[in-house]
Design a protein around this motif. Structure first.
Motif, PDB file in Angstrom:
ATOM      1  N   GLY A   7       0.792  -1.228   0.000  1.00 23.19           N
ATOM      2  CA  GLY A   7       0.000   0.000   0.000  1.00 23.19           C
ATOM      3  C   GLY A   7       0.816   1.265   0.000  1.00 23.19           C
ATOM      4  N   LEU A   8       2.067   1.187  -0.494  1.00 17.57           N
ATOM      5  CA  LEU A   8       2.935   2.368  -0.445  1.00 17.57           C
ATOM      6  C   LEU A   8       2.460   3.462  -1.393  1.00 17.57           C
ATOM      7  CD1 LEU A   8       5.488   3.781   0.546  1.00 17.57           C
ATOM      8  CD2 LEU A   8       6.803   2.483  -1.160  1.00 17.57           C
ATOM      9  N   PHE A   9       2.072   3.071  -2.624  1.00 21.41           N
ATOM     10  CA  PHE A   9       1.686   4.063  -3.630  1.00 21.41           C
ATOM     11  C   PHE A   9       0.189   4.028  -3.941  1.00 21.41           C
ATOM     12  CE2 PHE A   9       6.189   3.137  -4.633  1.00 21.41           C
ATOM     13  CZ  PHE A   9       6.706   4.418  -4.539  1.00 21.41           C
ATOM     14  N   LYS A  10      -0.314   5.140  -4.453  1.00 23.60           N
ATOM     15  CA  LYS A  10      -1.723   5.224  -4.833  1.00 23.60           C
ATOM     16  C   LYS A  10      -2.026   4.281  -6.009  1.00 23.60           C
ATOM     17  CE  LYS A  10      -2.227  10.036  -3.308  1.00 23.60           C
ATOM     18  NZ  LYS A  10      -2.415  11.452  -3.736  1.00 23.60           N
ATOM     19  N   GLU A  11      -1.069   4.113  -6.912  1.00 26.28           N
ATOM     20  CA  GLU A  11      -1.221   3.203  -8.038  1.00 26.28           C
ATOM     21  C   GLU A  11      -0.278   2.022  -7.832  1.00 26.28           C
ATOM     22  OE1 GLU A  11      -3.453   3.593 -10.277  1.00 26.28           O
ATOM     23  OE2 GLU A  11      -4.039   5.665  -9.882  1.00 26.28           O
ATOM     24  N   ASP A  12      -0.831   0.798  -7.864  1.00 26.77           N
ATOM     25  CA  ASP A  12      -0.037  -0.394  -7.556  1.00 26.77           C
ATOM     26  C   ASP A  12       1.141  -0.595  -8.501  1.00 26.77           C
ATOM     27  OD1 ASP A  12      -1.703  -0.969  -5.449  1.00 26.77           O
ATOM     28  OD2 ASP A  12      -2.980  -2.355  -6.580  1.00 26.77           O
ATOM     29  N   TYR A  13       0.978  -0.188  -9.774  1.00 22.00           N
ATOM     30  CA  TYR A  13       2.043  -0.444 -10.756  1.00 22.00           C
ATOM     31  C   TYR A  13       3.327   0.318 -10.437  1.00 22.00           C
ATOM     32  CZ  TYR A  13       1.322   4.134 -12.958  1.00 22.00           C
ATOM     33  OH  TYR A  13       1.254   5.479 -13.208  1.00 22.00           O
ATOM     34  N   LEU A  14       3.241   1.395  -9.626  1.00 21.19           N
ATOM     35  CA  LEU A  14       4.415   2.206  -9.316  1.00 21.19           C
ATOM     36  C   LEU A  14       5.433   1.462  -8.458  1.00 21.19           C
ATOM     37  CD1 LEU A  14       2.662   5.623  -8.539  1.00 21.19           C
ATOM     38  CD2 LEU A  14       4.049   5.068 -10.541  1.00 21.19           C
ATOM     39  N   LEU A  15       4.961   0.474  -7.673  1.00 20.33           N
ATOM     40  CA  LEU A  15       5.854  -0.213  -6.746  1.00 20.33           C
ATOM     41  C   LEU A  15       6.930  -1.006  -7.491  1.00 20.33           C
ATOM     42  CD1 LEU A  15       6.484  -0.822  -3.773  1.00 20.33           C
ATOM     43  CD2 LEU A  15       5.039  -2.860  -3.981  1.00 20.33           C
ATOM     44  N   SER A  16       6.552  -1.756  -8.519  1.00 16.97           N
ATOM     45  CA  SER A  16       7.532  -2.573  -9.234  1.00 16.97           C
ATOM     46  C   SER A  16       8.610  -1.700  -9.862  1.00 16.97           C
ATOM     47  CB  SER A  16       6.843  -3.430 -10.292  1.00 16.97           C
ATOM     48  OG  SER A  16       6.200  -2.620 -11.255  1.00 16.97           O
ATOM     49  N   SER A  17       8.207  -0.545 -10.414  1.00 28.19           N
ATOM     50  CA  SER A  17       9.172   0.370 -11.026  1.00 28.19           C
ATOM     51  C   SER A  17      10.100   0.967  -9.971  1.00 28.19           C
ATOM     52  CB  SER A  17       8.423   1.482 -11.761  1.00 28.19           C
ATOM     53  OG  SER A  17       9.317   2.453 -12.254  1.00 28.19           O
ATOM     54  N   ALA A  18       9.537   1.370  -8.836  1.00 30.21           N
ATOM     55  CA  ALA A  18      10.330   2.008  -7.780  1.00 30.21           C
ATOM     56  C   ALA A  18      11.360   1.052  -7.185  1.00 30.21           C
ATOM     57  CB  ALA A  18       9.410   2.535  -6.686  1.00 30.21           C
ATOM     58  N   LEU A  19      10.973  -0.225  -7.037  1.00 30.85           N
ATOM     59  CA  LEU A  19      11.867  -1.202  -6.416  1.00 30.85           C
ATOM     60  C   LEU A  19      12.746  -1.925  -7.429  1.00 30.85           C
ATOM     61  CD1 LEU A  19       9.471  -2.850  -3.784  1.00 30.85           C
ATOM     62  CD2 LEU A  19      10.966  -0.872  -3.508  1.00 30.85           C
ATOM     63  N   GLY A  20      12.436  -1.771  -8.725  1.00 27.67           N
ATOM     64  CA  GLY A  20      13.224  -2.434  -9.742  1.00 27.67           C
ATOM     65  C   GLY A  20      13.002  -3.932  -9.783  1.00 27.67           C
ATOM     66  N   ILE A  21      11.750  -4.361  -9.529  1.00 25.47           N
ATOM     67  CA  ILE A  21      11.410  -5.784  -9.546  1.00 25.47           C
ATOM     68  C   ILE A  21      10.230  -5.990 -10.488  1.00 25.47           C
ATOM     69  CG2 ILE A  21      12.267  -6.231  -7.218  1.00 25.47           C
ATOM     70  CD1 ILE A  21       9.416  -6.029  -6.185  1.00 25.47           C
ATOM     71  N   ASP A  22       9.950  -7.256 -10.852  1.00 23.28           N
ATOM     72  CA  ASP A  22       8.846  -7.500 -11.787  1.00 23.28           C
ATOM     73  C   ASP A  22       7.499  -7.337 -11.087  1.00 23.28           C
ATOM     74  OD1 ASP A  22       8.001 -10.063 -10.639  1.00 23.28           O
ATOM     75  OD2 ASP A  22       9.789 -10.905 -11.558  1.00 23.28           O
ATOM     76  N   LYS A  23       6.478  -7.154 -11.921  1.00 24.68           N
ATOM     77  CA  LYS A  23       5.137  -6.840 -11.433  1.00 24.68           C
ATOM     78  C   LYS A  23       4.578  -7.927 -10.528  1.00 24.68           C
ATOM     79  CE  LYS A  23       0.491  -5.796 -13.185  1.00 24.68           C
ATOM     80  NZ  LYS A  23      -0.358  -5.727 -14.404  1.00 24.68           N
ATOM     81  N   GLU A  24       4.796  -9.202 -10.909  1.00 24.90           N
ATOM     82  CA  GLU A  24       4.254 -10.319 -10.130  1.00 24.90           C
ATOM     83  C   GLU A  24       4.835 -10.344  -8.719  1.00 24.90           C
ATOM     84  OE1 GLU A  24       5.387 -10.526 -13.204  1.00 24.90           O
ATOM     85  OE2 GLU A  24       3.466 -10.840 -14.242  1.00 24.90           O
ATOM     86  N   LYS A  25       6.150 -10.121  -8.608  1.00 18.47           N
ATOM     87  CA  LYS A  25       6.798 -10.109  -7.288  1.00 18.47           C
ATOM     88  C   LYS A  25       6.303  -8.930  -6.456  1.00 18.47           C
ATOM     89  CE  LYS A  25      11.312 -10.094  -5.001  1.00 18.47           C
ATOM     90  NZ  LYS A  25      12.793 -10.136  -5.189  1.00 18.47           N
ATOM     91  N   ALA A  26       6.157  -7.768  -7.115  1.00 16.86           N
ATOM     92  CA  ALA A  26       5.704  -6.571  -6.403  1.00 16.86           C
ATOM     93  C   ALA A  26       4.303  -6.753  -5.834  1.00 16.86           C
ATOM     94  CB  ALA A  26       5.746  -5.364  -7.344  1.00 16.86           C
ATOM     95  N   GLU A  27       3.431  -7.442  -6.586  1.00 14.34           N
ATOM     96  CA  GLU A  27       2.049  -7.631  -6.127  1.00 14.34           C
ATOM     97  C   GLU A  27       1.981  -8.458  -4.844  1.00 14.34           C
ATOM     98  OE1 GLU A  27       0.163  -9.381  -9.474  1.00 14.34           O
ATOM     99  OE2 GLU A  27      -0.234  -7.466 -10.475  1.00 14.34           O
TER     100      GLU A  27
END
Length: 440
Positions: free
Chosen positions: A211-231
């Motif tokens: 729940g860090l960002f308002k849009e979930d897709y931003l987390l994978s980009s910010a952490l430099g990891i793939d979308k599935e892992k970020a979810e």
């Protein structure tokens, strides 16, 4: 060769083809003579092999090949001349006692026939045609985004609510080590915001990923990891602050207007907002039209009733794929494709009844319009007509591109027909409410 049709019912027929020796003999003899000229058989000089030996070795294969060619050519010609609207292709009927050693042959083919039906363009129930407007809130937000995008960064000593913070995310256990920029107005977690506000360069802040960002897709980009892992990630990461900047909005002046729309095309904030509203609503029109096309399609499928030769089509699917299917697999494939087939027939009927055609010249103009809009996206606003003609010629030489453009142009022609003749009711709506109403 004699071809006759036996009508089984409105949707099924059997075509019987009688082939006599006279139909194929001359062609078979000619081919075998050519084989004799070229044959290399031990014990015989080239071209001197006895015809009896040639016939024994090649005669059956040549006969079968030529009869099959005759069948295909004449059956297709018959279907065209008789104006039979068939679904799929004719299916040869199994003939247990068939014998290639006789001189005359009889073949039978099953046909699945297209149904007869009418398509009333004006449905009883009106279909909603959305007019999507860009309201004041949307236009103002777009102006803010433009000012932010073209604004300048001002370095700051500590983090404020609207700042951009450059830093490095780290978590050894999750193999996270990524430098990124956080825009604080996109941070959702109140706890994270409280942790970041007031911090300085060099400070390390622990942030929870969930729940860090308002849009979930931003987390994978910010952490430099793939979308599935970020979810799935729910852990703490350290964020080391390296730089703090405030983005100072660009002034709404003539320099900015010229950058956006070309020299002197927009001369005031009011004209800027009017231009944004106009451009946005043009883009919304495409979404509105696509929604209308989808809704009318669904309306036709649900209201235009007709039977299909389902038994024939299931058998056709079973026998004509890349590999033979079981009866159960063929039934499943038919269920998947039935809706699409129904609409193809409905669309074909509409096109025929309303004499809709695509001429080469209009397809070329349509292609040029598409090319021009593509070029505009890259800043080429006024390409020369000669350049457009040259690019269009290259596009039109590609059959796949021609097919794609033809489908798009046909969709546009159908949409224009529906707007003119279908039972529509207009509903004006903001884009935000359109998304809620249409996509939930």
């Amino acid at each position: 060769m004699n071809i006759t049709k036996e009508q089984i019912d409105d949707l099924n027929a059997v075509v019987k083809v009688a082939v006599t020796k006279d139909d194929y003999q001359d062609k078979v003899e000619t081919i075998l003579k050519d084989y004799r000229k070229q044959a290399n058989i031990p014990g015989f000089r080239k071209g001197q092999v006895p015809m009896g030996l040639i016939k024994k070795q090649y005669g059956k294969a040549v006969l079968v090949d030529e009869v099959n060619k005759l069948l295909q050519d004449n059956l297709n010609k018959y279907l065209t001349e008789e104006k039979l609207d068939v679904l799929g292709n004719p299916l040869p009927k199994q003939q247990d006692n068939f014998d290639w050693d006789t001189e005359d042959f009889a073949f039978e083919f099953e046909l699945g026939l297209a149904p007869n039906f009418e398509v009333p363009l004006k449905s009883k129930k009106a279909i909603v045609h959305y007019t999507i407007v860009a309201d004041k809130k949307m236009v103002d937000e777009q102006v803010e985004r433009i000012q932010k995008q073209y604004g300048k960064l001002v370095n700051k000593s500590e983090v404020g609510k609207k700042d951009e913070v450059i830093g490095v995310f780290k978590n050894e256990a999750e193999e996270i080590d990524n430098k990124t920029t956080i825009e604080l107005d996109k941070v959702k977690s109140k706890k994270a915001l409280e942790s970041l506000l007031g911090k300085k360069v060099g400070d390390v802040v622990s942030l929870k990923t969930k729940g860090l960002f308002k849009e979930d897709y931003l987390l994978s980009s910010a952490l430099g990891i793939d979308k599935e892992k970020a979810e799935k990630l729910n852990t703490d990461v350290d964020f080391t602050i390296e730089e703090i900047n405030e983005r100072e909005p660009a002034e709404l002046n003539q320099d900015l207007f010229d950058k956006l729309f070309g020299k002197d095309n927009v001369k005031s904030e009011a004209e800027l907002k009017a231009k944004i509203k106009e451009d946005s609503e043009k883009q919304f029109e495409q979404q509105s039209d696509q929604k209308l096309l989808n809704d009318i399609t669904e309306s036709f499928i649900s209201t235009v009733k007709f039977d299909l030769p389902s038994g024939f089509l299931k058998k056709w699917i079973q026998m004509t794929g890349e590999k033979p299917l079981t009866e159960e697999e063929a039934n499943e494939e038919y269920e998947k494709s039935e809706k699409g087939l129904r609409y193809q027939l409905i669309e074909g009927k509409i096109i025929k009844d309303n004499n809709i055609e695509i001429q080469f010249d209009e397809l070329k103009e349509f292609a040029k319009g598409f090319i021009k809009s593509q070029m505009a996206q890259y800043g080429q606003l006024n390409p020369a007509e000669e350049e457009l003609d040259n690019i269009a010629a290259r596009v039109m030489s590609n059959q796949d591109e021609v097919k794609r453009l033809s489908e798009q142009l046909m969709s546009q022609k159908l949409l224009n027909l529906y707007k003119e003749k279908a039972n529509l009711k207009t509903k004006e709506i903001t884009y935000e409410n359109f998304v809620k109403e249409v996509y939930g």
